[in-house]
Design a protein around this motif. Structure first.
Motif, PDB file in Angstrom:
ATOM      1  N   UNK A  61       0.974  -0.863   0.105  1.00 20.35           N
ATOM      2  CA  UNK A  61       0.000   0.490   0.155  1.00 20.35           C
ATOM      3  C   UNK A  61       0.899   1.243   0.140  1.00 20.35           C
ATOM      4  N   UNK A  62       0.415   2.288  -0.811  1.00 12.13           N
ATOM      5  CA  UNK A  62       1.217   3.450  -1.004  1.00 12.13           C
ATOM      6  C   UNK A  62       0.799   4.496   0.238  1.00 12.13           C
ATOM      7  N   UNK A  63       2.582   5.423   0.570  1.00 16.40           N
ATOM      8  CA  UNK A  63       2.300   6.004   2.184  1.00 16.40           C
ATOM      9  C   UNK A  63       1.994   7.139   1.315  1.00 16.40           C
ATOM     10  N   UNK A  64       0.623   7.464   1.708  1.00 12.07           N
ATOM     11  CA  UNK A  64       0.394   9.542   1.786  1.00 12.07           C
ATOM     12  C   UNK A  64       1.130  10.164   2.405  1.00 12.07           C
ATOM     13  N   UNK A  65       2.182  10.152   3.358  1.00  9.98           N
ATOM     14  CA  UNK A  65       3.043  10.371   4.320  1.00  9.98           C
ATOM     15  C   UNK A  65       4.047   9.436   4.451  1.00  9.98           C
ATOM     16  N   UNK A  76      -4.997  18.089   6.564  1.00  4.09           N
ATOM     17  CA  UNK A  76      -4.851  16.904   5.552  1.00  4.09           C
ATOM     18  C   UNK A  76      -5.803  16.103   5.313  1.00  4.09           C
ATOM     19  N   UNK A  77      -5.656  14.931   4.626  1.00  3.32           N
ATOM     20  CA  UNK A  77      -6.619  13.345   3.965  1.00  3.32           C
ATOM     21  C   UNK A  77      -6.551  11.924   4.159  1.00  3.32           C
ATOM     22  N   UNK A  78      -7.532  11.471   4.129  1.00  4.99           N
ATOM     23  CA  UNK A  78      -7.105  10.649   4.457  1.00  4.99           C
ATOM     24  C   UNK A  78      -6.398   9.168   4.273  1.00  4.99           C
ATOM     25  N   UNK A  79      -5.876   8.345   4.624  1.00  2.00           N
ATOM     26  CA  UNK A  79      -4.463   7.461   3.700  1.00  2.00           C
ATOM     27  C   UNK A  79      -3.573   6.514   4.533  1.00  2.00           C
ATOM     28  N   UNK A  80      -2.880   6.555   4.048  1.00  2.00           N
ATOM     29  CA  UNK A  80      -1.437   5.777   4.780  1.00  2.00           C
ATOM     30  C   UNK A  80      -0.795   6.323   5.624  1.00  2.00           C
ATOM     31  N   UNK A  81      -0.473   5.915   6.920  1.00  2.45           N
ATOM     32  CA  UNK A  81       0.445   7.371   7.510  1.00  2.45           C
ATOM     33  C   UNK A  81       1.770   6.297   7.604  1.00  2.45           C
ATOM     34  N   UNK A 102      -2.598   4.100   9.971  1.00  4.77           N
ATOM     35  CA  UNK A 102      -1.366   4.868  10.966  1.00  4.77           C
ATOM     36  C   UNK A 102      -0.158   3.822  11.820  1.00  4.77           C
ATOM     37  N   UNK A 103       0.477   3.352  10.451  1.00  6.17           N
ATOM     38  CA  UNK A 103       1.490   2.877  10.561  1.00  6.17           C
ATOM     39  C   UNK A 103       2.819   2.013  10.805  1.00  6.17           C
TER      40      UNK A 103
END
Length: 257
Positions: A61-65, A76-81, A102-103
């Protein structure tokens, strides 16, 4: 050990009961009798909830940040941090609706920060997880933070294009593979309006040092819940249906273990 610990606090609630022990040294005012130890187990209302279909595929999975840190103001937007999320003191952060994954790190909010939903509704879900169970972080809100966050409604939100899971009524979800001694803090002097479920099935939730939470609907499901240092939680027991929060037992609010 005790399932509920309340040190130095005054507790006002309809009822307080636990399958395990209850350890308290402050005043307790309950509508329906004294604290009840050894109570029948309340079925976990979210037992069928999964973090993702398979945490081992997170690496794809791509990282948003990566190692996100901000002193705001920022929307800020949802996604993987990846590597966690750190919000500095004084920051004003607005969260657009969706799932924040949040990983391999903590969700860490410093004293004096402000967290809020964006306008237009939709709600947010924060999931703390990791590919390796030893890397699962914690949820930490520190002193004097101002929080106004609402979970998504009955339809919830899905995470990303590869997953179909939705999280109706879930505001905070800490992976059940986490260490049962890890601590998730809602801390000192925080002024919090938090609507939805805080679901930490295998770790501790601490309301500490003057945490002040006023809500229409709050549900806490945790391995252990600790109140200490003049913390206050006030729930008026409404809006739960509108949020899609599943009922734990026959009454709300309820602290389940």
């Amino acid at each position: 050990g005790a399932a509920i610990r309340a040190k130095g606090d005054s507790i006002v609630a309809d009822a307080m009961q636990a399958v395990g022990g209850i350890d308290y040294d402050g005043s307790v005012s309950l509508t329906y009798g004294p604290p009840r130890e050894g109570a029948p187990a309340v079925e976990d209302p979210h037992a069928d909830l999964v973090v993702l279909p398979d945490p081992s595929v997170l690496s794809a999975e791509p990282c948003e940040e990566v190692n996100f840190s901000t002193n705001g103001p920022e929307t800020i937007d949802p996604g993987r941090y990846c590597g966690g999320m750190s919000i500095g003191g004084g920051a004003v952060i607005t969260f657009n609706p969706g799932v924040y994954l949040i990983t391999e790190g903590d969700f860490d909010v410093s004293a004096g920060a402000t967290l809020q939903n964006s306008g237009g509704g939709g709600g947010v879900t924060f999931i703390i997880t990791a590919e390796n169970a030893n890397d699962i972080g914690t949820f930490k809100i520190n002193g004097s933070a101002t929080v106004n966050l609402t979970a998504p409604g009955p339809l919830g939100h899905t995470y990303g294009p590869h997953y179909s899971n939705a999280y109706p009524g879930i505001l905070v979800f800490v992976d059940p593979r986490s260490d049962d001694k890890s601590k998730n803090f809602f801390n000192g002097g925080s002024n919090m309006q938090m609507e939805g479920a805080i679901y930490v099935p295998n770790a501790e939730v601490w309301f500490a040092g003057g945490a002040n939470i006023t809500v229409g609907c709050l549900q806490v499901v945790a391995h252990q819940v600790v109140f200490t240092g003049n913390s206050t939680i006030t729930s008026v027991r409404d809006d739960c249906g509108a949020l899609g929060v599943k009922t734990a037992g026959s009454h709300l609010p309820r602290i389940a273990e």
